[in-house]
Every structure is written in C-alpha cells, then in structure tokens.
Write a protein that holds these residues in place. Sequence first.
Motif, PDB file in Angstrom:
ATOM      1  N   MET A  80       0.948  -1.114   0.045  1.00 47.33           N
ATOM      2  CA  MET A  80      -0.101   0.202  -0.066  1.00 47.33           C
ATOM      3  C   MET A  80       0.639   1.452  -0.198  1.00 47.33           C
ATOM      4  O   MET A  80       0.328   1.967  -0.727  1.00 47.33           O
ATOM      5  CB  MET A  80      -1.061   0.008   0.708  1.00 47.33           C
ATOM      6  N   ALA A  81       2.350   1.397   0.340  1.00 45.66           N
ATOM      7  CA  ALA A  81       2.993   2.371   0.167  1.00 45.66           C
ATOM      8  C   ALA A  81       3.316   2.914  -0.915  1.00 45.66           C
ATOM      9  O   ALA A  81       3.453   4.052  -1.273  1.00 45.66           O
ATOM     10  CB  ALA A  81       4.195   1.455   1.529  1.00 45.66           C
ATOM     11  N   GLU A  82       3.333   2.306  -1.807  1.00 42.65           N
ATOM     12  CA  GLU A  82       3.912   2.152  -3.155  1.00 42.65           C
ATOM     13  C   GLU A  82       2.457   2.747  -3.925  1.00 42.65           C
ATOM     14  O   GLU A  82       2.645   3.750  -4.344  1.00 42.65           O
ATOM     15  CB  GLU A  82       4.486   1.140  -3.873  1.00 42.65           C
ATOM     16  N   VAL A  83       1.508   2.074  -3.277  1.00 39.03           N
ATOM     17  CA  VAL A  83       0.277   3.092  -3.871  1.00 39.03           C
ATOM     18  C   VAL A  83      -0.306   3.912  -3.605  1.00 39.03           C
ATOM     19  O   VAL A  83      -0.047   4.926  -5.134  1.00 39.03           O
ATOM     20  CB  VAL A  83      -1.269   1.717  -3.744  1.00 39.03           C
ATOM     21  N   LEU A  84      -0.294   3.849  -2.365  1.00 37.65           N
ATOM     22  CA  LEU A  84      -0.267   5.947  -1.939  1.00 37.65           C
ATOM     23  C   LEU A  84       1.055   6.944  -2.166  1.00 37.65           C
ATOM     24  O   LEU A  84       0.952   8.235  -2.526  1.00 37.65           O
ATOM     25  CB  LEU A  84      -0.340   5.995  -0.462  1.00 37.65           C
ATOM     26  N   ARG A  85       1.904   6.388  -2.535  1.00 38.98           N
ATOM     27  CA  ARG A  85       3.447   7.421  -2.850  1.00 38.98           C
ATOM     28  C   ARG A  85       2.461   7.521  -4.277  1.00 38.98           C
ATOM     29  O   ARG A  85       2.584   9.133  -4.633  1.00 38.98           O
ATOM     30  CB  ARG A  85       4.429   6.560  -2.855  1.00 38.98           C
ATOM     31  N   GLU A  86       2.090   6.649  -5.104  1.00 39.58           N
ATOM     32  CA  GLU A  86       1.418   6.607  -6.734  1.00 39.58           C
ATOM     33  C   GLU A  86       1.140   8.404  -6.854  1.00 39.58           C
ATOM     34  O   GLU A  86       0.742   8.541  -7.314  1.00 39.58           O
ATOM     35  CB  GLU A  86       2.073   6.025  -7.322  1.00 39.58           C
ATOM     36  N   ALA A  87       0.153   7.453  -5.584  1.00 38.25           N
ATOM     37  CA  ALA A  87      -1.706   9.067  -5.425  1.00 38.25           C
ATOM     38  C   ALA A  87      -1.587   9.796  -5.619  1.00 38.25           C
ATOM     39  O   ALA A  87      -1.563  10.788  -5.706  1.00 38.25           O
ATOM     40  CB  ALA A  87      -2.541   8.128  -4.679  1.00 38.25           C
TER      41      ALA A  87
END
Length: 678
Positions: A287-294
């Motif tokens: 989820m960290a990468e999902v949120l960073r990209e978001a």
Amino acid sequence: MPATRHTQPSSPETELAAERAHLDRARAELARMREHTLSLQADGGDAIAGEALAHTLWLRARALQDDPRTTLFFGRIDTDAPETLYIGRRHVSDEGGDPVVVDWRAGVSTAFYRASPTEPMGLRRRRRFGVEAGRITAFEDEELQGAPADDRLAATGSSALLAREIERPRIGPMRDIVATIQPEQDEIVRSDVATTICVQGAPGTGKTAVGLHRAAWLLYAFRDRLARSGVLVVGPNRAFLEHVGAVLPSLGEVTVRHTTVEELAAHGTVRAHDIPEVARLKGEARMAEVLREAVWSRVRPATEALVVPRGAHRWRVPAYEVQDILDELRSRGVRYAAARAMLPQRLAHAVLVAMERAGDSPDDTVQDSVARSAAVKAYVKAVWPELTPQVVLHHVLSTGEGLADDQRVMVWDKPSRTPGRARWSVADLALLDELADVVERTPSLGHVVLDEAQDLSPMQLRAVGRRASTGSLTVLGDIAQGTTPWATGSWEESLHHLGKDLGADGVHLEVLDRGFRVPAAVIEYAARLLPHMAPGLGAPRSVRSNPGRLDVVVVGDAVAGAVEAARSASEHEGSVGVIVPDAWVGRVGDALGAAGLEHEVLDGEHAEERILPLHLVPATVAKGLEFDQVVVVEPASIAAAEPDERTGLRRLYVVLTRAVTGLTVVHADPLPAPLAAP
C-alpha cells in the motif's frame, strides 16, 4: 568517585540497624536536595528563557520526590578498593557532593547486576535488602570471592530476597524491576543509544519492563542528546499504557511520552471497523507504493506556457521548460509539499532568465515579486495542487485507483461524498500517516520503545519506524502472542518495515526465555498450545522457586462459576484479573456486582480512577497486563471469537499467561483440544 565506607558491625541486628540509619540519612539528603532545587530562582534573562528554566526546575524537583512506600536503595556492593556503594533508583549526594546512593544506571552499578562468583567484577560482596512499606526488614549477602561454593548464594535467581521481590503481590500499575534485573536483561538495558534492539520475549520474561528501563538508562547516559530529540513509548492500548505508566516516573524520568499506534497516527477519528481480510489488505506494505504514486500522480503535465504580466511586458516560459522544472523537482527525493514550495521560485527564476535575455537586469527582489505574483500562484495551483492525506485516501479507497485486483475489495460499498464525512478505520489511520509523510516529512525522535510489536501491520510499523528514522528503537514482543489479522511471522520482516534491517550494523535480536513472572504450573499448561499455533518457537522456562497454582474447574454455568472463582481468588493477597470473552463482559460484570464483588472494568481505553484489587478484563485487552490471581472464563469461547483457529489459540495463550501466582480456568464447554489433553 568518593564512596561511603562501611565497617562490619558485630551482629546482624546491629548491622540491620546501621542499614536503616543509612536509609534515614539518604532520605534526609534527598529532602535537602529537593528543598535546594525549589529554592532556586528561575532567572533566565528573559521571559521565555525564564519560563523554560522554571519548567526544568519543576521537573527536577518532581524527580527528587521521595516515595515512602519504598526505599531509596535496594542493594549494596562492597568492592576490592575497598568501597561500599549503595545502589538505588536515583542518585543522592551529601552537601559535599559525595554519593550517599548511586543511581542504578551509573556505570559503576553494572557490577551489581552482572557480577558472579566466576566473574566477580571487582566485588567482594553483593547485598540485597528486604523491604516492607518503605522500611528495611532484612538483608542477604552474597560472597563473590573467597567463600566456598557451598556457602555462596547463587549469582542469579536463587536468592530468597530476590525471589520474594519477584513474586511479591501487586495491585495497581506495573512496578519497576530495577532491584531484580537479571544479567541478560541488563545487557539489553545498557545497549548503546545508536543500537536498535528487538527483544523476542516469552510471557513473564520481563520484556516490557526491560524496554522501559532501557528508556530510563538511555535518558541518563545520553540525556543531552535525547532531551532534544525525545523518547516515545508506543503501546497497544490505553489500559496497557496506564498499567506501565508508573515505571519511568518511579525511576525519576517524567518527560517520556506514552501513546498508542492509533494516537500516533491521529489524522482522523476511528468510526468504522474493517473485516479482518480488508484490514489485512490495507495493512500490507505494498500500500505504501500505491499511496506514494497516488500523491505524485497529482502533479499534472505542463501543457501550456507560463505567462507573467509585468508592467507593459508579458514574460513567457514555454511549457517544455516548465516540464523540465517539474521533472527536476520530482527527482530530488524531497516530499511533495517541499517540492511544491520550491516551484514558485523555480518558475520565477525562469522568468528572470527570460528578462535577462531581453536585456533587463532584474535582481532577487524582482524574482521574489514574480514568485508571489497571481500568475505564478495560479499556475502552481494548476500543475501542483495542494493535497491533504484525507483527500487522497478518500479518492483511492472510493475509486480503487492503483490497487491490485485483490485489494479492490477495500473499496467502500457506500463511500462518503466528501473526505470530511469519511468513516475511517484503524487500518485507515496508518494509511493516512503514510500519506502525511509523502506530503511532508515526519520529524524523527531520538528513541522509540515499541511494545507488542508482533501485532502491528507493515503499514503501522512504517508509521512507528519513521518516528525513529534518524534514531533507534527498542522493539518488544512475542511472535506466539500475535493476535491481529496481520500479526508478523518473523522479526526480520517487522524490523524491515521499521526501517531497521536485522543483521545491519547496530540492529540486534535478543531472546528472553527465562520466565520470572509466570510460575511453572501456569506456563507449562499454556505451552501446550505452542506446537499448534507457533511451531518451532521454543517454550519459555519458568525459573520461579514457587511452581504456582493451577486449577481447571468444570461447571454447569460459566458465569456463576466465574463469580465463585473470583470470590475465592479475592481471598488471596494481591490483584485479581477475571478474563472473559469480550461479549461476556456485561453479563459477568452484572453477576460480580450482584454478588457484592466490587471491581474495575478494563476496556482498553482507560481504567476507572479507583485502584481495586479485582479487575474484569475482556480477552482482547489482556495482552501486556498481569495479575497475582487470574480467572480465565470459558477458553473455548475466547478462542472461537477470533477469525481463525491459530489466532484463537494465540489469544488463549495470551490470557492464560497473565497470572503471577495462581490460575483458575472455569469452563462449561469442552476445552480446546490442546488443553484437554492429559
């Protein structure tokens, strides 16, 4: 260092009187030190400095308060020098500055905890004191040199006074273990401030107390450094923090903050509850990468030129030049908000370059003026909008943007229309904290003590870890006690999410398996569950001289049986914990009240202000707590309340190992198979 010299009196009675006289002297000197501190004037030169100095003096005076319920020292060491040093919770000196009591954290005190007949560390004798209601009642000597082996007390664990202190009944909050720290615990406590220590500790091994004493030692040994950067204790719930909250003040440390993971990441109010599968998915590290990209996807391409009117001229920066600036800022590795704050000046500089090409000679004041102009502000807003974690997470969870197929189950069935009306869950708070750190860097502390770490998700561990990104951690837990949907399977994995890789310099794993709190009869009974819920994990060893009491009682009515067991347990000295399935709290509480058994209910958030010996504890709140007598009601129902069999057995393992003296298991339904075996 000057020391109190001691001449052996002629009889034990005379010597006991001399030790009591030394305690009286120490109390008088501590009172003098406190009165001197209170008499000091807080003149710092100006109002702000004066206020800061006054606060410092207040903290110092508070730390010098005497506690009449205990003694200022608990041990004594006689060295080869010869010197006699009294070891206590805080330093006490006389008017000439000579020590009357040496702080247990001082380097010279290390020998009190680690010396043995095989390695005396320069000691001839170690003395421990028996204490009742703040009065010395007995002493016990251990000859470390010269005496025949049969005449020595064992160096670790077999001292009668030591055993009595460990097994002493307790009511109210957790006590410090400063008088009973064992050599393996002391090595952890005195680890360097730059070292991150992970402690795998079985029930009753004192891992929580070791972590708190480590915080106290670090604040003593590295006070200047940690006074600036801060020390934080993170626990599983408020009831746990209230239980352990008296330890550091008892050691003279009153400035350490205590918090839960939910409070640490308090970016919203918890008003929703995720099913276990959704909670597990939200807690995954991906989820960290999902949120960073978001967050970074909100930076829009520069499709139009920047045009800045200034006087009679309109200065133009082509879209491709703006895009180069955007790409360069994104590549700098800074947070979203920091890069956005740089953008107006970078755009203004590009305008100044255009001015210079046209023959103008603008200076820095012109660049600042352009950066603050309406045209630049509007352009920045269009290509690099301001963000809040709530807005971004609401969008991700509402649309499923960036989520893998299996993660799309998180999408709210009935999403709120606006982020302000969102109903956040506990798992969402960790996601909000991750987003907050992508937008603006989270400040780091000097040291963080994290307890019950096995229960944190990767995203929650990241939230704690970023608070120690430039500091160190003391990580405490027991893999066998993991009871959340995301409970860790290895400390290597947990430390990685905390940003401290196991095996790297300054990152160590320590195992505590000698149980000092839980008696043998109880730990052996609970250990029957280990092969079924934590295969490969070694069973703890109780080193208590008292095997404790274990009663397994079959009843027709579990609620009535709980009341009778609580009444019987209350006849013993010390605290009593009645641990029940969460759904039974109301019924059992009513039954206890009807039977005239006054009690406190621990709900995970707080305890009542009264300190009573009898506590009613939901099973999900029991972790980290301890009671002299424990009554566990209907084990099968406690286990069945969890989402799967392994988690249920782990929950049961936790509640069975809260007892310090005696355990009574009350059941009407059949016991879980591992406990039913003969």
